[in-house]
Design an enzyme around this catalytic site. Structure first.
Site, PDB file in Angstrom:
ATOM      1  N   GLU A   1      61.382  11.845-144.527  1.00  0.00           N
ATOM      2  CA  GLU A   1      61.259  13.040-143.429  1.00  0.00           C
ATOM      3  C   GLU A   1      62.510  12.997-142.811  1.00  0.00           C
ATOM      4  O   GLU A   1      62.860  12.311-141.656  1.00  0.00           O
ATOM      5  CB  GLU A   1      60.210  12.690-142.479  1.00  0.00           C
ATOM      6  CG  GLU A   1      59.820  13.924-141.481  1.00  0.00           C
ATOM      7  CD  GLU A   1      59.074  13.310-140.412  1.00  0.00           C
ATOM      8  OE1 GLU A   1      58.586  14.224-139.519  1.00  0.00           O
ATOM      9  OE2 GLU A   1      58.382  12.318-140.708  1.00  0.00           O
TER      10      GLU A   1
ATOM     11  N   LYS B   1      59.009  15.576-146.125  1.00  0.00           N
ATOM     12  CA  LYS B   1      58.307  16.231-144.865  1.00  0.00           C
ATOM     13  C   LYS B   1      59.549  16.894-144.091  1.00  0.00           C
ATOM     14  O   LYS B   1      60.478  16.123-143.656  1.00  0.00           O
ATOM     15  CB  LYS B   1      57.766  15.313-144.136  1.00  0.00           C
ATOM     16  CG  LYS B   1      57.067  15.770-142.751  1.00  0.00           C
ATOM     17  CD  LYS B   1      55.834  14.790-142.277  1.00  0.00           C
ATOM     18  CE  LYS B   1      55.333  15.527-140.992  1.00  0.00           C
ATOM     19  NZ  LYS B   1      54.308  14.551-140.329  1.00  0.00           N
TER      20      LYS B   1
END
Length: 295
Positions: free
Chosen positions: A176, A213
């Protein structure tokens, strides 16, 4: 669900991943959003007990197990807790939901327009414990605040390096590198980010996969090359400060990305709601996020 069933659920499922992983620093804000003010607890143990009650209420809600939620990202204390009389990872899998664990320990101070992750010297021991509890994968967050090529590449290198440690322990890493949605140079910076991500994906050993992400891009469809890369199991989107309505509208412009929202899922839930009100509110949010994820 066994490992292959969980892999297939995440790879091909029509739905989204719920982010229930607020940690120590963000828990008071999450509780305030839920209608519980700071003075309602005394010490960290009581604070975490309150947030666990909220998360368990979500997990046990009938709408949470209706098939639209593919996975859930957990905070470590949530992974170690129970819901419905069972360990949380087991209870999630019983409801058809794949468990993930937040593993990062927070962020370093900003340098070169980014915040790298703090060191994780005990990562392997945490991963071994998570694996023994039936957790499928992990999530770890860095933050990009400016279009600084050196900073962005440092974030991506760190994400892939830590991802290699996670893969070696038999778990699926969600990388992420969040790009702040209020950054004025985000449109150009996200192109630099994509280039760095593609280099990292191309360098993975054959047969290995990761998840990504990412902030919903300023340029719709920007992350299509990553979505289609054979080393990517799934690309999920964070709500990044958008409201539920804003996040869903932006996500729907990006086919192939599915949601992994926290604020966008939880923003209208309140501790004072009756079970019927709570379930109806959560169900409406799940329906909206699901629709945007499969658009």
């Amino acid at each position: 669900m066994n490992q292959q069933e969980m892999t297939d659920r995440i790879a091909t499922g029509q739905g989204f991943i719920a982010a229930l992983d607020q940690s120590g620093g963000s828990t008071p804000k999450a509780l305030r959003g839920y209608g519980i003010e700071d003075g309602a607890w005394n010490g960290d143990d009581e604070m975490f007990a309150l947030i666990h009650e909220m998360r368990s209420r979500i997990i046990e809600s009938p709408c949470f197990g209706n098939g639209k939620v593919l996975g859930a990202i957990l905070f470590e204390k949530t992974m170690d807790g129970t819901s419905g009389g069972k360990p949380v990872p087991d209870r999630l899998k019983e409801r058809g939901i794949v468990p993930f664990l937040k593993v990062d320990k927070g962020l370093e101070d900003e340098a070169n327009g980014v915040q790298l992750m703090k060191p994780m010297p005990d990562l392997e021991s945490l991963l071994a414990r998570a694996r023994d509890k039936g957790v499928f994968g992990t999530k770890m967050r860095s933050v990009i605040k400016a279009n600084d090529t050196a900073g962005i590449k440092a974030v991506v290198r760190q994400q892939f390096a830590e991802g290699a440690r996670i893969l070696a322990m038999g778990l699926m890493p969600i990388l992420e590198p969040e790009y702040g949605i209020k950054s004025p140079d985000r449109a150009e910076g996200e192109k630099v980010l994509l280039e760095a991500i593609m280099e990292g994906l191309d360098a993975l050993p054959e047969g290995q996969q990761v998840m990504l992400k990412l902030s919903i891009p300023a340029e719709a469809g920007l992350y299509r090359p990553a979505i289609e890369h054979p080393a990517v199991l799934r690309v999920v989107a964070l709500s990044g400060g958008y409201s539920t309505e804003e996040a869903c509208a932006e996500l729907a412009k990006n086919p192939g990305m599915i949601a992994s929202f926290s604020r966008g899922l939880l923003q209208d839930l309140r501790a004072t709601q009756s079970d019927e009100e709570f379930d109806a509110t959560l169900g409406a949010a799940i329906d909206r996020i699901h629709a945007a994820s499969v658009a």
